[in-house]
Design a protein around this motif. Sequence first.
Motif, short mmCIF file in Angstrom:
data_model
loop_
_atom_site.label_atom_id
_atom_site.label_comp_id
_atom_site.label_asym_id
_atom_site.label_seq_id
_atom_site.Cartn_x
_atom_site.Cartn_y
_atom_site.Cartn_z
N UNK A 226 -26.81 -1.57 -10.89
CA UNK A 226 -27.19 -3.01 -11.03
C UNK A 226 -28.45 -3.45 -10.27
N UNK A 227 -28.51 -2.85 -8.79
CA UNK A 227 -29.35 -3.36 -7.86
C UNK A 227 -30.37 -2.21 -7.37
N UNK A 228 -30.14 -1.00 -7.90
CA UNK A 228 -30.89 0.08 -7.19
C UNK A 228 -32.52 0.04 -7.47
N UNK A 229 -32.82 -0.58 -8.54
CA UNK A 229 -34.23 -0.46 -8.90
C UNK A 229 -34.81 -2.16 -8.75
N UNK B 43 -45.00 10.48 -2.30
CA UNK B 43 -43.58 10.19 -2.02
C UNK B 43 -42.97 8.77 -2.18
N UNK B 44 -43.61 8.10 -3.34
CA UNK B 44 -42.78 6.85 -3.72
C UNK B 44 -41.31 6.79 -3.79
N UNK B 45 -40.66 6.06 -3.47
CA UNK B 45 -39.14 5.97 -3.86
C UNK B 45 -38.94 5.83 -5.25
N UNK B 46 -37.66 5.93 -5.76
CA UNK B 46 -37.45 5.61 -7.33
C UNK B 46 -38.24 6.71 -8.08
N UNK B 47 -38.26 7.91 -7.47
CA UNK B 47 -38.94 9.05 -8.27
C UNK B 47 -37.75 10.03 -8.16
N UNK B 48 -36.99 10.27 -9.31
CA UNK B 48 -35.87 10.87 -9.05
C UNK B 48 -35.86 12.45 -9.97
N UNK C 166 -40.62 21.59 -11.72
CA UNK C 166 -39.66 20.44 -11.66
C UNK C 166 -40.00 19.33 -12.49
N UNK C 167 -39.16 18.53 -12.85
CA UNK C 167 -39.26 17.42 -13.73
C UNK C 167 -38.85 16.14 -12.88
N UNK C 168 -39.65 14.88 -12.77
CA UNK C 168 -39.27 13.61 -11.95
C UNK C 168 -39.41 12.51 -13.02
N UNK C 169 -38.37 11.59 -12.95
CA UNK C 169 -38.77 10.40 -13.64
C UNK C 169 -39.09 9.40 -12.74
N UNK C 170 -40.30 8.73 -13.07
CA UNK C 170 -40.79 7.79 -12.15
C UNK C 170 -40.13 6.38 -12.76
N UNK C 171 -39.41 5.50 -11.77
CA UNK C 171 -38.44 4.44 -12.25
C UNK C 171 -39.21 3.35 -12.16
N UNK D 213 -37.83 -1.32 -13.26
CA UNK D 213 -36.59 -1.74 -13.64
C UNK D 213 -36.56 -1.69 -15.11
N UNK D 214 -37.64 -1.84 -15.83
CA UNK D 214 -37.56 -1.61 -17.30
C UNK D 214 -36.93 -0.44 -17.95
N UNK D 215 -37.56 0.82 -17.47
CA UNK D 215 -36.96 2.03 -17.98
C UNK D 215 -35.69 2.39 -17.14
N UNK D 216 -35.35 1.85 -16.25
CA UNK D 216 -34.08 2.11 -15.82
C UNK D 216 -32.91 1.43 -16.59
#
Length: 291
Positions: free
Chosen positions: A17-20, A102-107, A128-133, A135-138
């Motif tokens: 709920x509050x991660x992003x 190295x931005x956070x919220x890149x998983x 490797x693949x990463x998703x850049x988060x 709040x909308x796409x999360x």
Amino acid sequence: MKECFEPTFDVMEAWCHSFVPEETLYWIDSSFLDDLPASCLIIPRHEFVTHPIYRRPGITNPYVTWQMGQKVTHIVHAFSGFLTELQGHVKTRLFEYQVTTNRGLVLPISVEQMTDTSNEAIVEKNGMHFIVLNQSNWNQLAMVMRHSLLLDYAKEWDTWAGEFYDDSIASHLAAYTNRFPLQDGSNCLAATLFAVTGNEQMIHQWIHPETFLQTLKRNGYETVKDDAPEPGDLLTFWDDQEQLVHASYCVRQNLYFNKHGQVRFNPWKLIDHDELKEHWGAYRLQIERRK
């Protein structure tokens, strides 16, 4: 034998709920400036790092701002509709830049997980693949997907294993042993003062060193010249600049109530001397004891 543990379903839901944060931030350098819409807020790096809004734990921890790449010169505070205003090649380059700086919220995201989400914010790097988060796409991800991505990421922060405890442990410590915070911010100094005072409100704070040391003094603690901690002692760790970097509470011989960091993925747990030394042994140890 240690007790292995994981966050409960309710904890995972609270994290999701509050991660992003509501504030969507992107790292950029000056080469992006001419390609970004005038409707976004572009903040010079030197102002960003001192701005009170962006220094909150709810911003610094998810975005891992202390790992920001050296090439980053500005930060975009993107409002609603920002991505839709970007040309396709600019959006692709922006997402790729978040991974390399190295931005956070890149998983990390697996190929199997990618089948259940849009490819718009997916970046490939070194196989490797990463998703850049944001709040909308999360929020658009299914609950199972959010839990899966967040659990994998959270495990990178700490070892989720602690020493077993029994009835000899003070009840206020037992209530928090091998458990996770719901929010970011509570740190090792807060955990240690909670162990000392028993004040439950204390454990949820983000406490700074001077406040910590002053509170110790008010509770009757003083530095002792001893390298053998006794139950009730506090172990403090200091860097070469004589800055306090960590503290832990000695429950009994070779058993400590501890939190390794200020993120929600660092649990409160009981650890032995070996784990304490592994994480903090490079620093100077000083023992505080109640008079």
